[in-house]
Design a protein around this motif. Structure first.
Motif, PDB file in Angstrom:
ATOM      1  N   VAL A 166       0.828  -1.211   0.000  1.00  0.00           N
ATOM      2  CA  VAL A 166       0.000   0.000   0.000  1.00  0.00           C
ATOM      3  C   VAL A 166       0.861   1.259   0.000  1.00  0.00           C
ATOM      4  O   VAL A 166       0.364   2.354   0.234  1.00  0.00           O
ATOM      5  CB  VAL A 166      -1.028   0.020   1.164  1.00  0.00           C
ATOM      6  CG1 VAL A 166      -1.932  -1.188   1.084  1.00  0.00           C
ATOM      7  CG2 VAL A 166      -0.368   0.109   2.527  1.00  0.00           C
ATOM      8  N   THR A 167       2.130   1.115  -0.259  1.00  0.00           N
ATOM      9  CA  THR A 167       3.104   2.214  -0.429  1.00  0.00           C
ATOM     10  C   THR A 167       3.341   3.023   0.843  1.00  0.00           C
ATOM     11  O   THR A 167       3.749   4.175   0.800  1.00  0.00           O
ATOM     12  CB  THR A 167       2.726   3.210  -1.568  1.00  0.00           C
ATOM     13  OG1 THR A 167       1.619   4.015  -1.143  1.00  0.00           O
ATOM     14  CG2 THR A 167       2.361   2.495  -2.856  1.00  0.00           C
ATOM     15  N   LEU A 168       3.091   2.398   2.000  1.00  0.00           N
ATOM     16  CA  LEU A 168       3.380   3.093   3.261  1.00  0.00           C
ATOM     17  C   LEU A 168       4.788   2.793   3.748  1.00  0.00           C
ATOM     18  O   LEU A 168       5.256   3.383   4.709  1.00  0.00           O
ATOM     19  CB  LEU A 168       2.377   2.685   4.340  1.00  0.00           C
ATOM     20  CG  LEU A 168       0.971   3.219   4.140  1.00  0.00           C
ATOM     21  CD1 LEU A 168       0.024   2.645   5.186  1.00  0.00           C
ATOM     22  CD2 LEU A 168       0.956   4.737   4.195  1.00  0.00           C
ATOM     23  N   ILE A 201      -6.202   1.598  -4.074  1.00  0.00           N
ATOM     24  CA  ILE A 201      -6.070   0.710  -2.911  1.00  0.00           C
ATOM     25  C   ILE A 201      -6.912   1.139  -1.720  1.00  0.00           C
ATOM     26  O   ILE A 201      -6.992   2.312  -1.396  1.00  0.00           O
ATOM     27  CB  ILE A 201      -4.591   0.661  -2.472  1.00  0.00           C
ATOM     28  CG1 ILE A 201      -3.746  -0.035  -3.533  1.00  0.00           C
ATOM     29  CG2 ILE A 201      -4.442  -0.079  -1.145  1.00  0.00           C
ATOM     30  CD1 ILE A 201      -2.280  -0.117  -3.189  1.00  0.00           C
ATOM     31  N   ARG A 216      -2.302   4.603  -5.020  1.00  0.00           N
ATOM     32  CA  ARG A 216      -3.061   4.837  -3.794  1.00  0.00           C
ATOM     33  C   ARG A 216      -4.546   5.023  -4.066  1.00  0.00           C
ATOM     34  O   ARG A 216      -5.373   4.689  -3.230  1.00  0.00           O
ATOM     35  CB  ARG A 216      -2.498   6.043  -3.045  1.00  0.00           C
ATOM     36  CG  ARG A 216      -1.228   5.668  -2.321  1.00  0.00           C
ATOM     37  CD  ARG A 216      -0.611   6.822  -1.595  1.00  0.00           C
ATOM     38  NE  ARG A 216       0.629   6.369  -0.964  1.00  0.00           N
ATOM     39  CZ  ARG A 216       1.407   7.142  -0.237  1.00  0.00           C
ATOM     40  NH1 ARG A 216       1.067   8.397  -0.040  1.00  0.00           N
ATOM     41  NH2 ARG A 216       2.506   6.662   0.302  1.00  0.00           N
ATOM     42  N   TYR A 266      -6.978   0.113   2.333  1.00  0.00           N
ATOM     43  CA  TYR A 266      -6.121  -0.593   3.288  1.00  0.00           C
ATOM     44  C   TYR A 266      -6.750  -0.556   4.679  1.00  0.00           C
ATOM     45  O   TYR A 266      -7.085   0.524   5.172  1.00  0.00           O
ATOM     46  CB  TYR A 266      -4.757   0.096   3.300  1.00  0.00           C
ATOM     47  CG  TYR A 266      -3.775  -0.390   4.343  1.00  0.00           C
ATOM     48  CD1 TYR A 266      -3.560  -1.751   4.557  1.00  0.00           C
ATOM     49  CD2 TYR A 266      -3.034   0.522   5.090  1.00  0.00           C
ATOM     50  CE1 TYR A 266      -2.646  -2.178   5.508  1.00  0.00           C
ATOM     51  CE2 TYR A 266      -2.107   0.102   6.029  1.00  0.00           C
ATOM     52  CZ  TYR A 266      -1.925  -1.249   6.238  1.00  0.00           C
ATOM     53  OH  TYR A 266      -1.021  -1.672   7.172  1.00  0.00           O
TER      54      TYR A 266
HETATM   55  P1  ADP Z   1       3.914  12.152   2.932  1.00  0.00           P
HETATM   56  O1  ADP Z   1       3.103  13.269   2.335  1.00  0.00           O
HETATM   57  O2  ADP Z   1       4.644  12.525   4.183  1.00  0.00           O
HETATM   58  O3  ADP Z   1       4.739  11.388   1.938  1.00  0.00           O
HETATM   59  P2  ADP Z   1       2.246   9.901   2.668  1.00  0.00           P
HETATM   60  O4  ADP Z   1       1.692  10.389   1.379  1.00  0.00           O
HETATM   61  O5  ADP Z   1       3.233   8.805   2.661  1.00  0.00           O
HETATM   62  O6  ADP Z   1       2.826  11.147   3.482  1.00  0.00           O
HETATM   63  O7  ADP Z   1       1.050   9.411   3.568  1.00  0.00           O
HETATM   64  C1  ADP Z   1       0.257  10.295   4.331  1.00  0.00           C
HETATM   65  C2  ADP Z   1      -0.739   9.457   5.117  1.00  0.00           C
HETATM   66  O8  ADP Z   1      -1.733   8.936   4.223  1.00  0.00           O
HETATM   67  C3  ADP Z   1      -0.119   8.243   5.766  1.00  0.00           C
HETATM   68  O9  ADP Z   1       0.316   8.502   7.072  1.00  0.00           O
HETATM   69  C4  ADP Z   1      -1.219   7.222   5.757  1.00  0.00           C
HETATM   70  O10 ADP Z   1      -1.944   7.258   6.965  1.00  0.00           O
HETATM   71  C5  ADP Z   1      -2.105   7.641   4.631  1.00  0.00           C
HETATM   72  N1  ADP Z   1      -1.973   6.738   3.467  1.00  0.00           N
HETATM   73  C6  ADP Z   1      -1.132   6.850   2.457  1.00  0.00           C
HETATM   74  N2  ADP Z   1      -1.319   5.861   1.573  1.00  0.00           N
HETATM   75  C7  ADP Z   1      -2.300   5.101   2.031  1.00  0.00           C
HETATM   76  C8  ADP Z   1      -2.965   3.932   1.570  1.00  0.00           C
HETATM   77  N3  ADP Z   1      -2.643   3.327   0.431  1.00  0.00           N
HETATM   78  N4  ADP Z   1      -3.939   3.424   2.308  1.00  0.00           N
HETATM   79  C9  ADP Z   1      -4.289   4.019   3.453  1.00  0.00           C
HETATM   80  N5  ADP Z   1      -3.728   5.122   3.948  1.00  0.00           N
HETATM   81  C10 ADP Z   1      -2.736   5.665   3.253  1.00  0.00           C
END
Ligand code: ADP
Ligand code: ADP
Length: 225
Positions: free
Chosen positions: A49-51, A77, A74, A79
Motif C-alpha cells: 500500500v506504499t506506506l 487501494i 493509492r 487498506y
Molecule cells: P507524505 O506526504 O509525508 O509522503 P504519505 O503520502 O506517505 O505522506 O502518507 C500520508 C498518510 O496517508 C499516511 O500517514 C497514511 O496514513 C495515509 N496513506 C497513504 N497511503 C495510504 C494507503 N494506500 N492506504 C491508506 N492510507 C494511506
C-alpha cells in the motif's frame, strides 16, 4: 486486476530481514496470506500500500510500478491496518459519510446512497445513529471494513481482520469478505488463522520467516499438513 511481486526483499535498518525473495502473482478474487506472528505479513502489506519502502525487488499493480506511480496506486487501494482504531466523536453513519468525502464523493446524494448501502452490507444499518466509538469490538471492525470499501477500491488489503473476534463475529466477517470476492477486485487478507483462509480464499501463500514456503489453493495446503 493483477499484482505482480518479483524477488521482493525487505531488510529493516536494524538488519532484520523481514522478507526474503518473495515472488507472488495475485489476481482478482480473494488471496490469503497465512503465517505466524513475525512471518512478515504486515511488512508485505505496508509495502503493497506504499506506506513502507522495500529493499530490493519489484512490484507492479496493473502494470504500474508502485515506486513510480504512487499517487495512481493509492487511488486504487483500500487498506485496513491491523491496529485500525478511531477516536471519532461521529455517529456511525457520519463516520462513513466522512470517509466517502475523503474518497472523492462530493455529491451529498451520491454519498447518502453509498453510505446506506454500505451500512446494510456490513450489518450496521440498525446502529447507524450510534456513536462510532460506542460500537462493540466486532462492529468497530465491520465499520473499519466499510470505511475501507466506501471508496470503491480495486485492491483491498486487510491485515489480520479477525484477531480478537468471537466466533460469531468471525463468521460475519468472513461472509462480508465472501460477498466482496464476487466483484472484480483483488482482496488480500492476512491472518494466522487457517480457517479464515480456507473458508474464503481461492488462492493463498504461506509465509515463514519472510519466505514464501507454499503457494496454491488452501485445500492443497491442508492435504499436505
Ligand atoms: P507524505 O506526504 O509525508 O509522503 P504519505 O503520502 O506517505 O505522506 O502518507 C500520508 C498518510 O496517508 C499516511 O500517514 C497514511 O496514513 C495515509 N496513506 C497513504 N497511503 C495510504 C494507503 N494506500 N492506504 C491508506 N492510507 C494511506
Ligand atoms: P507479521 O505481520 O507476520 O507478524 P511483521 O511484518 O510485522 O510480521 O514482522 C516481520 C518481522 O520484522 C518481525 O520479526 C518483526 O519483529 C520485524 N519488524 C517489523 N517491523 C520492524 C521495524 N520497523 N524494525 C525492525 N524490525 C521490524
Amino acid at each position: 486486476m493483477k499484482i505482480a511481486i518479483q524477488d521482493l526483499s525487505k531488510i529493516y535498518p536494524n538488519g532484520h530481514k523481514a522478507l526474503s525473495h518473495v515472488n507472488l502473482e495475485i489476481e482478482r478474487g480473494m488471496f490469503g496470506l497465512l503465517g505466524p506472528n513475525g512471518a512478515g505479513k504486515s511488512s508485505l502489506m505496508r509495502i503493497l500500500v506504499t506506506l513502507q519502502e522495500y529493499s530490493s525487488g519489484n512490484i507492479k499493480i496493473n502494470g504500474l510500478d508502485i515506486n513510480k506511480k504512487r499517487k495512481q496506486i493509492r487511488k486504487l487501494i483500500g487498506y485496513l491496518p491491523q491496529d485500525f482504531t478511531f477516536f471519532s466523536k461521529l455517529k456511525t453513519w457520519e463516520f462513513l459519510d466522512y470517509a466517502a468525502q475523503l474518497s472523492g464523493k462530493t455529491r451529498r446524494k451520491e454519498r447518502r446512497l453509498a453510505v446506506e448501502e454500505m451500512l446494510e452490507q456490513v450489518g450496521l444499518f440498525n446502529v447507524r445513529n450510534r456513536l462510532a466509538n460506542k460500537l462493540s469490538g466486532g462492529m468497530k471492525r465491520r465499520l473499519g471494513i466499510a470505511q475501507t470499501l466506501i471508496g470503491d477500491p480495486e485492491v483491498i488489503v486487510i491485515d489480520e481482520p479477525t484477531t480478537g473476534l468471537d466466533p460469531e463475529e468471525r463468521i460475519r466477517f468472513r461472509n462480508i469478505l465472501s460477498n466482496l470476492s464476487q466483484k472484480d477486485v483483488a482482496i488480500i487478507l492476512s491472518t494466522h488463522i487457517v480457517g479464515d483462509i480456507s473458508s474464503t480464499c481461492s488462492n493463498m501463500a504461506l509465509l515463514h520467516k519472510g519466505e514464501v514456503v507454499f503457494k496454491g489453493a488452501p485445500e492443497e495446503l491442508i492435504q499436505q499438513a
